[in-house]
Design an enzyme around this catalytic site. Structure first.
Site, PDB file in Angstrom:
ATOM      1  N   ASN A  87      40.290  39.100  36.458  1.00  0.00           N
ATOM      2  CA  ASN A  87      39.347  38.008  36.699  1.00  0.00           C
ATOM      3  C   ASN A  87      38.481  38.396  37.889  1.00  0.00           C
ATOM      4  O   ASN A  87      39.003  38.857  38.906  1.00  0.00           O
ATOM      5  CB  ASN A  87      40.103  36.710  37.006  1.00  0.00           C
ATOM      6  N   GLU A  95      41.135  33.593  41.337  1.00  0.00           N
ATOM      7  CA  GLU A  95      41.726  32.636  42.274  1.00  0.00           C
ATOM      8  C   GLU A  95      42.079  33.280  43.605  1.00  0.00           C
ATOM      9  O   GLU A  95      41.942  32.655  44.652  1.00  0.00           O
ATOM     10  CB  GLU A  95      42.964  31.986  41.660  1.00  0.00           C
ATOM     11  N   VAL A  96      42.570  34.503  43.580  1.00  0.00           N
ATOM     12  CA  VAL A  96      42.900  35.230  44.803  1.00  0.00           C
ATOM     13  C   VAL A  96      41.896  36.365  44.935  1.00  0.00           C
ATOM     14  O   VAL A  96      41.796  37.220  44.042  1.00  0.00           O
ATOM     15  CB  VAL A  96      44.347  35.779  44.761  1.00  0.00           C
ATOM     16  N   HIS A 100      43.158  42.417  41.503  1.00  0.00           N
ATOM     17  CA  HIS A 100      44.463  42.511  40.864  1.00  0.00           C
ATOM     18  C   HIS A 100      44.286  42.532  39.352  1.00  0.00           C
ATOM     19  O   HIS A 100      43.370  41.932  38.812  1.00  0.00           O
ATOM     20  CB  HIS A 100      45.388  41.367  41.289  1.00  0.00           C
ATOM     21  N   HIS A 102      46.230  41.640  35.915  1.00  0.00           N
ATOM     22  CA  HIS A 102      47.350  40.957  35.277  1.00  0.00           C
ATOM     23  C   HIS A 102      47.788  41.787  34.072  1.00  0.00           C
ATOM     24  O   HIS A 102      46.941  42.269  33.309  1.00  0.00           O
ATOM     25  CB  HIS A 102      46.932  39.579  34.750  1.00  0.00           C
TER      26      HIS A 102
END
Length: 117
Positions: A87, A95-96, A100, A102
């Site tokens: 994302n 969101e963070v 990253h 997933h």
């Protein structure tokens, strides 16, 4: 690293995680709100806010991260496939703000990635 980034705090050991893998450059850990039977994230230890912020100098690190995903997925039982998701930014529902990836999967096929219209 960023002082207020939750993933940087995990890298520094200030916040515990259920580790899947760690080396000098990468950390993989289980998501605390899994969306599938297997759901973990792989992050670079060096703070990169998002994929949109990656530069050509980050290419070796990102290459290492993506090259490691198959091995890590198999180590978690995902031998028949898995989904990777990055994302990016507000529209991408990040969101963070620490890059990253997933990795999600399980014994049954996953649903569609996005609702079809």
């Amino acid at each position: 690293m960023s002082d207020d980034c939750i993933f940087c705090k995990i890298v520094r050991g200030e916040i515990p995680c259920k580790k899947v893998y760690e080396d000098e450059d990468l950390l993989a850990f289980h998501d605390i709100h899994p969306q599938a039977p297997v759901h973990f994230m792989v992050i670079p230890k060096r703070h990169i806010a998002s994929l949109a912020d990656a530069t050509p100098e980050d290419a070796p690190l990102l290459g290492k991260l993506f090259a490691k995903l198959g091995e890590l997925a198999r180590s978690q039982g995902l031998t028949d496939g898995f989904r990777t998701l990055v994302n990016t930014g507000r529209i991408g529902r990040q969101e963070v703000y620490h890059l990253h990836v997933h990795v999600v999967g399980g014994p049954e096929p996953l649903g569609p990635m996005l609702p079809r219209k």
